[in-house]
Design a protein around this motif. Sequence first.
Motif, mmCIF file in Angstrom:
data_model
loop_
_atom_site.group_PDB
_atom_site.id
_atom_site.type_symbol
_atom_site.label_atom_id
_atom_site.label_comp_id
_atom_site.label_asym_id
_atom_site.label_seq_id
_atom_site.Cartn_x
_atom_site.Cartn_y
_atom_site.Cartn_z
ATOM 1 N N ILE A 39 0.831 -1.054 -0.041
ATOM 2 C CA ILE A 39 0.005 -0.070 -0.077
ATOM 3 C C ILE A 39 0.794 1.077 -0.056
ATOM 4 O O ILE A 39 0.701 2.300 -0.649
ATOM 5 C CB ILE A 39 -0.737 0.050 1.349
ATOM 6 C CG1 ILE A 39 -1.876 -1.151 1.084
ATOM 7 C CG2 ILE A 39 -1.774 1.418 1.386
ATOM 8 C CD1 ILE A 39 -3.068 -1.152 -0.120
ATOM 9 N N THR A 40 1.967 1.010 0.737
ATOM 10 C CA THR A 40 2.834 2.399 0.957
ATOM 11 C C THR A 40 4.362 2.145 1.049
ATOM 12 O O THR A 40 5.220 2.792 0.395
ATOM 13 C CB THR A 40 2.560 3.470 2.040
ATOM 14 O OG1 THR A 40 2.585 2.611 3.148
ATOM 15 C CG2 THR A 40 1.123 3.903 1.897
ATOM 16 N N SER A 41 4.316 0.751 1.515
ATOM 17 C CA SER A 41 5.969 0.732 1.869
ATOM 18 C C SER A 41 6.837 0.475 0.787
ATOM 19 O O SER A 41 6.513 -0.124 -0.234
ATOM 20 C CB SER A 41 6.294 -0.801 2.501
ATOM 21 O OG SER A 41 5.253 -1.033 3.529
ATOM 22 N N GLY A 42 7.877 1.416 0.566
ATOM 23 C CA GLY A 42 9.126 1.574 -0.376
ATOM 24 C C GLY A 42 8.650 2.819 -1.310
ATOM 25 O O GLY A 42 9.246 2.934 -2.362
ATOM 26 N N ALA A 43 7.795 3.506 -0.671
ATOM 27 C CA ALA A 43 7.378 4.892 -1.209
ATOM 28 C C ALA A 43 7.060 4.712 -2.649
ATOM 29 O O ALA A 43 6.358 3.761 -2.944
ATOM 30 C CB ALA A 43 8.347 5.821 -1.056
ATOM 31 N N ASP A 44 7.257 5.514 -3.512
ATOM 32 C CA ASP A 44 6.472 5.551 -4.987
ATOM 33 C C ASP A 44 6.567 4.519 -5.710
ATOM 34 O O ASP A 44 5.984 4.192 -6.176
ATOM 35 C CB ASP A 44 6.855 6.979 -5.468
ATOM 36 C CG ASP A 44 6.342 8.160 -5.140
ATOM 37 O OD1 ASP A 44 5.384 8.064 -4.158
ATOM 38 O OD2 ASP A 44 6.896 9.340 -5.227
ATOM 39 N N GLY A 45 8.004 3.897 -5.878
ATOM 40 C CA GLY A 45 8.148 2.731 -6.691
ATOM 41 C C GLY A 45 8.592 3.342 -8.124
ATOM 42 O O GLY A 45 8.484 4.374 -8.649
ATOM 43 N N MET A 46 8.546 2.244 -9.167
ATOM 44 C CA MET A 46 8.300 2.462 -10.480
ATOM 45 C C MET A 46 7.777 1.351 -11.121
ATOM 46 O O MET A 46 7.794 0.311 -10.838
ATOM 47 C CB MET A 46 9.895 2.785 -11.003
ATOM 48 C CG MET A 46 10.604 1.685 -10.561
ATOM 49 S SD MET A 46 12.461 2.044 -10.863
ATOM 50 C CE MET A 46 12.894 2.822 -9.303
ATOM 51 N N GLU A 47 7.335 1.625 -12.445
ATOM 52 C CA GLU A 47 6.650 0.417 -13.096
ATOM 53 C C GLU A 47 7.598 -0.350 -13.632
ATOM 54 O O GLU A 47 7.425 -1.746 -13.559
ATOM 55 C CB GLU A 47 5.965 1.094 -14.277
ATOM 56 C CG GLU A 47 5.162 0.165 -15.257
ATOM 57 C CD GLU A 47 3.991 -0.490 -14.329
ATOM 58 O OE1 GLU A 47 3.574 -1.480 -14.758
ATOM 59 O OE2 GLU A 47 3.556 0.263 -13.416
ATOM 60 N N LYS A 48 8.877 0.078 -14.078
ATOM 61 C CA LYS A 48 9.986 -0.845 -14.502
ATOM 62 C C LYS A 48 11.152 -0.889 -13.689
ATOM 63 O O LYS A 48 11.859 0.095 -14.341
ATOM 64 C CB LYS A 48 10.022 -0.931 -16.318
ATOM 65 C CG LYS A 48 8.771 -1.573 -16.930
ATOM 66 C CD LYS A 48 9.026 -1.637 -18.341
ATOM 67 C CE LYS A 48 8.168 -2.188 -19.211
ATOM 68 N NZ LYS A 48 8.455 -2.468 -20.735
ATOM 69 N N PRO A 49 11.516 -1.377 -12.689
ATOM 70 C CA PRO A 49 12.662 -1.033 -12.142
ATOM 71 C C PRO A 49 14.013 -1.767 -12.815
ATOM 72 O O PRO A 49 13.669 -2.274 -13.895
ATOM 73 C CB PRO A 49 12.529 -1.788 -10.810
ATOM 74 C CG PRO A 49 11.484 -2.744 -11.027
ATOM 75 C CD PRO A 49 10.582 -2.351 -12.058
ATOM 76 N N GLU A 50 15.073 -1.264 -12.485
ATOM 77 C CA GLU A 50 16.248 -1.532 -13.180
ATOM 78 C C GLU A 50 16.486 -3.262 -13.677
ATOM 79 O O GLU A 50 17.029 -3.424 -14.551
ATOM 80 C CB GLU A 50 17.512 -1.123 -12.587
ATOM 81 C CG GLU A 50 17.490 0.472 -12.375
ATOM 82 C CD GLU A 50 18.838 0.988 -11.607
ATOM 83 O OE1 GLU A 50 19.523 0.162 -11.157
ATOM 84 O OE2 GLU A 50 18.821 2.150 -11.351
ATOM 85 N N ASP A 51 16.095 -3.726 -12.691
ATOM 86 C CA ASP A 51 16.274 -5.336 -12.815
ATOM 87 C C ASP A 51 15.022 -6.066 -13.624
ATOM 88 O O ASP A 51 14.903 -7.219 -13.563
ATOM 89 C CB ASP A 51 16.508 -6.091 -11.324
ATOM 90 C CG ASP A 51 15.215 -5.845 -10.575
ATOM 91 O OD1 ASP A 51 14.346 -5.021 -10.647
ATOM 92 O OD2 ASP A 51 15.499 -6.628 -9.558
#
Length: 513
Positions: A436-448
């Motif tokens: 729900i929130t953990s990790g803040a905003d994040g991203m759709e496609k991370p580097e890995d």
Amino acid sequence: MTSVGAFAGMPRVRADGQRVGRISEFPFTLGVASGDPMPSSVVLWTRLAPRPYEVGSGLPPAGVVEVQWDIAGDEQFRNIERSGLTTASADFGYSVHVDVSGLQPGRSYWYRFRTGAWSSPVGRTRTAPAADASVRELRLGLASCQQYDGGYYTAHAHLAREELDAVFFVGDYIYENAIDAQAGERRLPAGSRLPEVFGHELKTLEDYRLRYALARTDPDLRAAHAAHPWVVTWDDHEVENNYAAGVPQAGEAPEGFLARRAAAYRAYWENMPLRPAQSPSGADMRLYRRLLFGRLAQFDVLDTRQYRSDQAYGDGWQYPGPESQDASRTMTGAAQERWLLDGFRTSTATWNVIPQQVAFSRRRLTLTGPSRLSMDAWDGYPASRDRVLQGARTAVAGNLIVLSGDSHIHLAMDIKQDFDDPRSPTVGVEILGSSITSGADGMEKPEDWAELLAANPHMSYYAKRRGYVVITLTPTHARADYRTLAYVTRPGAPVTTGASLVTRAGAPGFHPA
């Protein structure tokens, strides 16, 4: 109208217990909730807290408050079907758990609480279908990991507006970390500050009670609870990061940790819509349980923290070895494992669903050569995972779905009979929901992103946005709609569907919807 006892099986408040005088401030600041729906019963919950940011929540350290509850077949309460009186005791944080029976299966109800001059918000709940019902469709929410200082609970606002039969919350309802006065990633506006009482790591019963109160002051979380019945289980942060049974993560004596665990378990029960049967006894609390939704689905809710073996080689990502591969290692403990496998043998449901905490399927980090694996997830307990899968195969418990959280990412994975052989049969699917929130905003496609998908051919979707999953079960297929939010570090994010995947009854494996 019929009065139903609220605390059967619980320690009784003495009849001569001192009644709390008139409550002069609104006591229902933490909202209302319902949970664990059965065909004829559901749990209703609230907790009285006129001042939720204070130790004791603004009520006396001893005493009882009389609370009226009503459940009706309409939102206006013209048709009240059950009602009664119960008491909220200081012994249990002035929480109320009412196990209402005599309800009709597969039906929506509305409920409320009253004490003195005050009335609670109205909640909506729904009973499970009858045990022998042929159910055309179930719609479920999957959520986890809501660190208060990780961002805003906007995902819960969207979850509240979904048409759902129940929400499954699979752990990390609170986090035990200290929270600064600006609430971390929430970045409270100028002039707003959290009290200093939240500025240290949780250790005591009052610490844990206050943290639950803090979470429930969020209006979006209250809305999601009021909109749907919830089925809850915990992971680690309801006590301490990555603890294993009676073993703390580091630096704490075992006896001191068990006292801390007892406080955490008690606060958890006080703040969740759980039946008296789940109330803790000291540092022990049986949370695993089974819920049936007609002939369509059996839900075996697991506890993978309280009974597990200690993590091998530490609790991070490590190379597997003899210790992690020891056949005696367990994620569930022997009693819970027997209960689960017995449930497979007796199941007649179309879908056998296991809501639990941590990633069940193999997750390699590299395409070639040995790969580090998460020692805190089922990869650190492969023999335990194999026994579960073998038990499902032996019992011919078809259409296996595992629901998971913990990882703060969205994952869709086929469960392989042998993860070392990509060509081995697919025996089920895993729906791992993001936070729900953990990790803040994040991203759709991370580097890995590309490497992880290539290293795990059984993985068909991976995203690192915050969000939840909507799961639709029918007699012919199960569908997972992965909802995502672009940001949580400020309020108001819209919700989108990052992926929609389907698995067919009798033909396990995810495909695009």
